[in-house]
Design an enzyme around this catalytic site. Structure first.
Site, PDB file in Angstrom:
ATOM      1  N   GLU A  52       0.784  -1.276  -0.020  1.00 52.09           N
ATOM      2  CA  GLU A  52      -0.062   0.024   0.178  1.00 52.09           C
ATOM      3  C   GLU A  52       0.875   1.335  -0.057  1.00 52.09           C
ATOM      4  O   GLU A  52       1.279   1.855  -1.067  1.00 52.09           O
ATOM      5  CB  GLU A  52      -0.954  -0.066   1.336  1.00 52.09           C
ATOM      6  CG  GLU A  52      -1.849   1.035   0.980  1.00 52.09           C
ATOM      7  CD  GLU A  52      -3.542   0.596   1.544  1.00 52.09           C
ATOM      8  OE1 GLU A  52      -3.531  -0.766   1.715  1.00 52.09           O
ATOM      9  OE2 GLU A  52      -4.355   1.231   1.233  1.00 52.09           O
ATOM     10  N   TRP A  62     -11.574  12.952   3.663  1.00 54.08           N
ATOM     11  CA  TRP A  62     -10.293  12.299   2.787  1.00 54.08           C
ATOM     12  C   TRP A  62      -9.873  13.485   1.887  1.00 54.08           C
ATOM     13  O   TRP A  62      -8.866  14.251   2.074  1.00 54.08           O
ATOM     14  CB  TRP A  62     -10.382  11.282   2.218  1.00 54.08           C
ATOM     15  CG  TRP A  62      -9.924   9.966   2.912  1.00 54.08           C
ATOM     16  CD1 TRP A  62      -8.867   9.125   2.670  1.00 54.08           C
ATOM     17  CD2 TRP A  62     -10.680   9.441   4.146  1.00 54.08           C
ATOM     18  NE1 TRP A  62      -8.798   8.294   3.482  1.00 54.08           N
ATOM     19  CE2 TRP A  62      -9.526   8.271   4.462  1.00 54.08           C
ATOM     20  CE3 TRP A  62     -11.577   9.654   4.836  1.00 54.08           C
ATOM     21  CZ2 TRP A  62     -10.072   7.523   5.599  1.00 54.08           C
ATOM     22  CZ3 TRP A  62     -11.842   9.077   5.835  1.00 54.08           C
ATOM     23  CH2 TRP A  62     -11.061   7.951   6.377  1.00 54.08           C
ATOM     24  N   GLU A 110      -2.719   0.387  12.981  1.00 53.95           N
ATOM     25  CA  GLU A 110      -3.734   0.965  12.112  1.00 53.95           C
ATOM     26  C   GLU A 110      -5.034   0.534  12.856  1.00 53.95           C
ATOM     27  O   GLU A 110      -6.097   1.291  12.783  1.00 53.95           O
ATOM     28  CB  GLU A 110      -3.738   0.176  10.973  1.00 53.95           C
ATOM     29  CG  GLU A 110      -4.997   0.303   9.984  1.00 53.95           C
ATOM     30  CD  GLU A 110      -4.817  -0.519   8.813  1.00 53.95           C
ATOM     31  OE1 GLU A 110      -4.090  -1.758   8.751  1.00 53.95           O
ATOM     32  OE2 GLU A 110      -5.455   0.021   7.669  1.00 53.95           O
ATOM     33  N   HIS A 160       0.733   2.788  11.563  1.00 50.99           N
ATOM     34  CA  HIS A 160      -0.259   3.649  10.694  1.00 50.99           C
ATOM     35  C   HIS A 160      -0.493   4.926  11.678  1.00 50.99           C
ATOM     36  O   HIS A 160      -0.755   4.612  12.854  1.00 50.99           O
ATOM     37  CB  HIS A 160      -1.687   2.791  10.878  1.00 50.99           C
ATOM     38  CG  HIS A 160      -2.097   2.580   9.249  1.00 50.99           C
ATOM     39  ND1 HIS A 160      -1.602   1.558   8.502  1.00 50.99           N
ATOM     40  CD2 HIS A 160      -3.296   3.280   8.825  1.00 50.99           C
ATOM     41  CE1 HIS A 160      -2.358   1.589   7.441  1.00 50.99           C
ATOM     42  NE2 HIS A 160      -3.313   2.604   7.443  1.00 50.99           N
TER      43      HIS A 160
END
Ligand code: BGC
Length: 907
Positions: free
Chosen positions: A486, A554, A771, A792
């Site tokens: 990722e 986002w 995360e 994360h």
């Protein structure tokens, strides 16, 4: 003579100290001020004078032949634009600054600083893009290429030599057997459809008269290696290519340029493959000894391939480059067994970090390959093997095939891994000495700027984890995670964490670069995607997460991140450059929502509705988007964006825009209240995040705020003082509680040790932020391996609450960049901490704020840097300034620079 009480230090040009290869036509200059007498107070700069000259001698002889600002009556000391004549490519400028203090006394000139312009015009690039035809395929990796050239320099002395270099892929230059610079993974990741960065190096000491040789590696990098969510190689292009030129100026004023062109030669070599996700494979038997030095026989190498110039803009590098920043030796090395006659060693570096392993081996058998596997955690359920299932398709395996002989050093350079543990298979001897093996930590080379410490060791470990989480996820761009397939610039994660990042590190240059990436990624209709640089596969539907609109919390990074840089550093040009883009985004949000009465991400809207309150656990196991309605999140963030943009507009003197954005905020607040707030003050959804957003973004009528706070607290308490927030609500949760009088609940959440909580992972030995709240639990074991990173940063966003509320350091947006500071610690008598302190090295100097409690007796100490002011709010009653014993009621002071101590009594 220096009679002034302040003197200018730490001179910067743009975001750097003495930069080379600058791209800004009017670079901005900054300095800090230090007190000439320790303990002095109320120091201010009344005026400054900047002098810029073409040589250091001219500057010291008072011949400012490029620019002299004259004496400017101003207290500004950051981002002062150079206002001399237009600067030319390669021009070097020497500069210093003198200041006058509050009494009009002049300082001596500062030490001399420099900057040098890069190649400002496309036509300055006379070289050609070169490389080899080795390409591999969508899944098939290919060897790294090497390119080289011999050249002759005349027998005259060299004044300066600069190498300007860029690549599509990674490059690493060598001249006459020595590596150029210390940067890693250059030229960095930008959207190569829009721009590629170049770097400039001073290579004067590496050259000599007569025979010279220059060469570079050329590896896949982001350009043609595997990229996170794409799952295949060659996203931007199928083969690597290099563009560079060496500019040599002799002392007689003559110049020579050695550009990349058809006279360079190429070959493959020992790097059999190098990919960031998959690892680097090096076969030392294929080395070309002496390839980067004169006298090498390159007769078997082929002529480099010339690639047509695609016209891609080549830009300077605004932020810090990636470098090795720390070496970490293992805390344990165990020989765990044997595999087909080869030793197997398990190494624990004691820290989940990002980088690679450097190992020295002796007397290896030629051809007997060593293999390095990396993992963040061990499989606690079985025998303590590496747990690699969560890496998904990222192999993270390096290998090295020895040439054989005395000593060899294994040092992969074109890959990186997120790991704490490693397994080494095939070490030639039974033992590995600690001094022979090290984890090389890499990330963008920004300065550490903050520290936080308190009396609770678990919270101190949390703070360490927050810092390491950022370090591992700032390898050129802000990423979600550094280990699995990722490692992408997820915008939601970045906006959640950016404020915490800016407390701990000087990220001004890092985010100046990424805000450019944001603009590059903006869709034609104005939205920002969820990943920047944008890696969406082409041709996806509007309702997909790669539609160009990253969705609530986002996409909003497009406003929140530039705003944060302006607030924390006072970087006005950054928001100026980003302004049009932000306005376009806000207008897009408003117009898309207008179809649904002002509701963003309305259930009937055809677009991508977002990731919800990502990874909140309030919807139960398996529901990763949480219960908070996406349209509620979306509509709330319109108000937040509009308010931030109004502040920016006002700072840029765009009053009518500011009024327009404020109206958007007011109108959307009314929409929010109509749809989501009941007459009793309940917020629809009833989730912690619904309440947190409504309260943090001031979306509720004054009268219902306290009711909303009570509902939020009721929910937290009903879960046993536990949070139920995801990526969206978590950053603001404790801020809301402390702001609305529930400090005890906020501390309660901070100190909670059972999951979901910040300290749970710490109690499990975490050294970075996980995360997921339940990445690993005693009863369930590992979370879903499909999405379970142990590094994360998003949940580490509680870090800004530690600085702002516990230690009490906050900025004032009316005087951004900590020109005016708010100091308001919030200790609790009988609370979890008996002391806490923080510091931030701002662009104005170091702020310190720390307190100690003895029962309910508080001692509070602060340092305010020269040329700034602070409003200090000392909690409690009977507040006294220690020195002088001045009694003050109310506990509120406005102070100038200096160090102060206060006492008070908490209730
Ligand atoms: C990433 C995130 C990101 C999310 C978006 C994940 O795979 O790791 O941190 O924000 O996807 O839903």
């Amino acid at each position: 003579m220096n009679t002034s009480s302040i003197s200018p230090i730490d001179l910067r040009c743009e975001y750097h100290t003495n930069p080379l290869g600058l791209g800004e036509p009017k670079p901005r200059l900054s300095w800090k001020l230090s007190a000439t007498t320790a303990g002095a107070r109320n120091l201010k700069q009344a005026a400054y004078q900047i002098r810029a000259a073409s040589s250091a001698d001219n500057l010291t002889n008072d011949k400012a032949d490029i620019w002299d600002s004259g004496k400017v009556a101003s207290d500004s000391s950051t981002f002062i634009p150079f206002a001399g004549p237009a600067l030319k490519s390669g021009q070097q400028v020497f500069w210093n600054v003198s200041v006058w203090d509050q009494d009009g006394k002049p300082s001596a000139a500062s030490d001399t600083a420099t900057w040098e312009m890069g190649l400002l015009n496309r036509t300055d690039w006379t070289g050609q893009w070169i490389g080899s035809t080795v390409a591999g395929g969508k899944y098939q990796e290919s060897p790294a290429s090497m390119v080289r050239k011999d050249f002759l320099l005349p027998g005259k002395s060299i004044a300066t030599a600069r190498l300007y270099a860029t690549a599509l892929g990674f490059y690493e230059f060598h001249i006459n057997g020595q590596r150029v610079g210390s940067d890693q993974l250059t030229p960095g990741w930008t959207d190569y459809k829009h721009r590629v960065q170049y770097q400039a190096y001073d290579v004067t000491p590496l050259l000599k008269s007569g025979d010279n040789a220059i060469g570079s590696w050329l590896a896949d990098g982001w350009y043609c290696g595997f990229i996170g969510n794409i799952e295949t190689r060659q996203f931007y292009g199928d083969a690597t290519r290099l563009l560079a030129q060496l500019h040599i100026t002799f002392t007689d004023g003559s110049t020579q340029i050695i550009p990349t062109d058809g006279t360079w030669k190429t070959s493959t070599g020992p790097i059999v493959s190098a990919d960031m996700m998959m690892g680097q494979h090096y076969d030392a038997r294929l080395e070309h000894t002496g390839w980067d030095a004169p006298g090498f026989d390159a007769s078997k190498w082929s002529a480099a391939t010339i690639f047509p110039d695609t016209g891609i803009p080549i830009v300077a590098t605004p932020g810090p480059t990636v470098r090795e920043t720390e070496l970490v030796h293992p805390i344990s090395i165990k020989r765990t067994g044997e595999h087909w006659g080869q030793h197997v060693h398990l190494l624990d570096f004691g820290q989940n970090l990002v980088g690679r392993i450097r190992l020295t081996i002796r007397n290896a058998k030629p051809g007997q390959t060593l293999r390095f596997r990396h993992a963040e955690v061990l499989d606690k359920l079985s025998t303590g093997n590496l747990y690699t299932t969560n890496l998904r398709s990222a192999k993270n395996i390096d290998s090295y095939t020895p040439r054989g002989g005395d000593v060899e050093t294994i040092d992969p350079q074109f890959t990186f891994h997120g790991f704490r543990y490693a397994e080494i298979l095939g070490n030639p001897s039974e033992t590995i000495a600690t001094e022979d093996v090290v984890a090389v930590v890499i990330h963008s080379d920004y300065q550490s700027s903050g520290s936080f410490e308190c009396s609770e060791p678990l919270v101190n470990q949390l703070q360490k984890n927050i810092r390491w989480g950022w370090r591992g996820n700032s390898v050129d761009i802000p990423t979600d995670c550094p280990q699995r397939n990722e490692r992408l610039g997820w915008t939601g994660d970045a906006q959640a964490f950016i404020r915490t990042a800016a407390f701990n590190y000087d990220v001004a240059g890092f985010f100046a670069k990424w805000t450019q990436d944001l603009r590059d990624a903006q869709s034609p209709f104005g939205a920002y995607p969820s990943i920047v640089p944008d890696t969406s596969p082409p041709g996806l539907k509007q309702s997909s997460s790669f539609s160009g609109d990253g969705g609530p919390a986002w996409a909003d990074a497009g406003i929140i991140c530039p705003w944060t840089m302006w607030a924390c550093y006072g970087d006005v040009r950054l928001v100026e450059q980003h302004y049009e883009s932000m306005v376009k985004f806000l207008d897009y949000l408003v117009s898309a929502a207008s179809e649904f009465g002002g509701i963003r991400s309305h259930p009937e809207w055809k677009g991508w509705h977002g990731y919800g309150d990502w990874l909140s656990q309030d919807a139960g196991p398996g529901h990763i988007m949480g219960l908070t309605p996406k349209d509620l999140i979306g509509t709330a963030f319109i108000v937040y964006d509009a308010r931030l943009l109004a502040q920016i507009a006002r700072a840029l003197g765009k009053e009518s825009d500011a009024v327009r954005f404020e109206k958007i905020a007011t109108d959307t607040t009314a929409v929010f209240q109509r749809r989501y707030v009941s007459p009793d003050g309940l917020v629809v959804g009833g989730t912690q995040t619904s309440y947190v957003l409504a309260l943090h973004f001031d979306l509720l009528p004054e009268a219902s705020r306290q009711t909303a706070v009570e509902w939020l607290v009721r929910d937290i308490k009903s879960r046993g003082t536990k949070l139920a927030t995801g990526f969206v609500g978590t950053p603001y949760l404790n801020h809301v509680l402390s702001r609305f009088g529930k400090l005890d609940v906020a501390y309660g959440l901070l100190m909670q040790k059972n999951w979901p909580s910040w300290l749970y992972a710490v109690t499990q030995g975490a050294t970075t932020i996980w995360e997921r709240w339940d990445g690993w639990t005693h009863d369930k074991g590992f979370q879903d391996a499909g999405m379970n990173s142990f590094n994360h940063y998003a949940y580490g966003a509680v870090g800004d609450w530690l600085y702002q509320v516990v230690a009490g350091i906050e900025l004032d947006v009316n005087k951004p960049g900590y020109k005016h500071i708010l100091l308001k610690p919030q200790p609790v008598a009988g609370g979890p901490f008996t002391n806490a302190k923080a510091s931030i090295d701002t662009w104005h100097g170091k702020i310190e704020s720390g307190w100690e409690l003895d029962g309910n007796k508080l001692t509070y100490r602060i340092t305010v840097p020269p040329n700034t002011t602070a409003k200090v709010i000392v909690p409690g009653t009977n507040v006294k300034v220690v020195e002088g014993g001045v009694f003050a009621t109310g506990g509120e002071f406005t102070v100038g620079s200096g160090t102060y101590a206060f006492t008070s009594e908490l209730n």
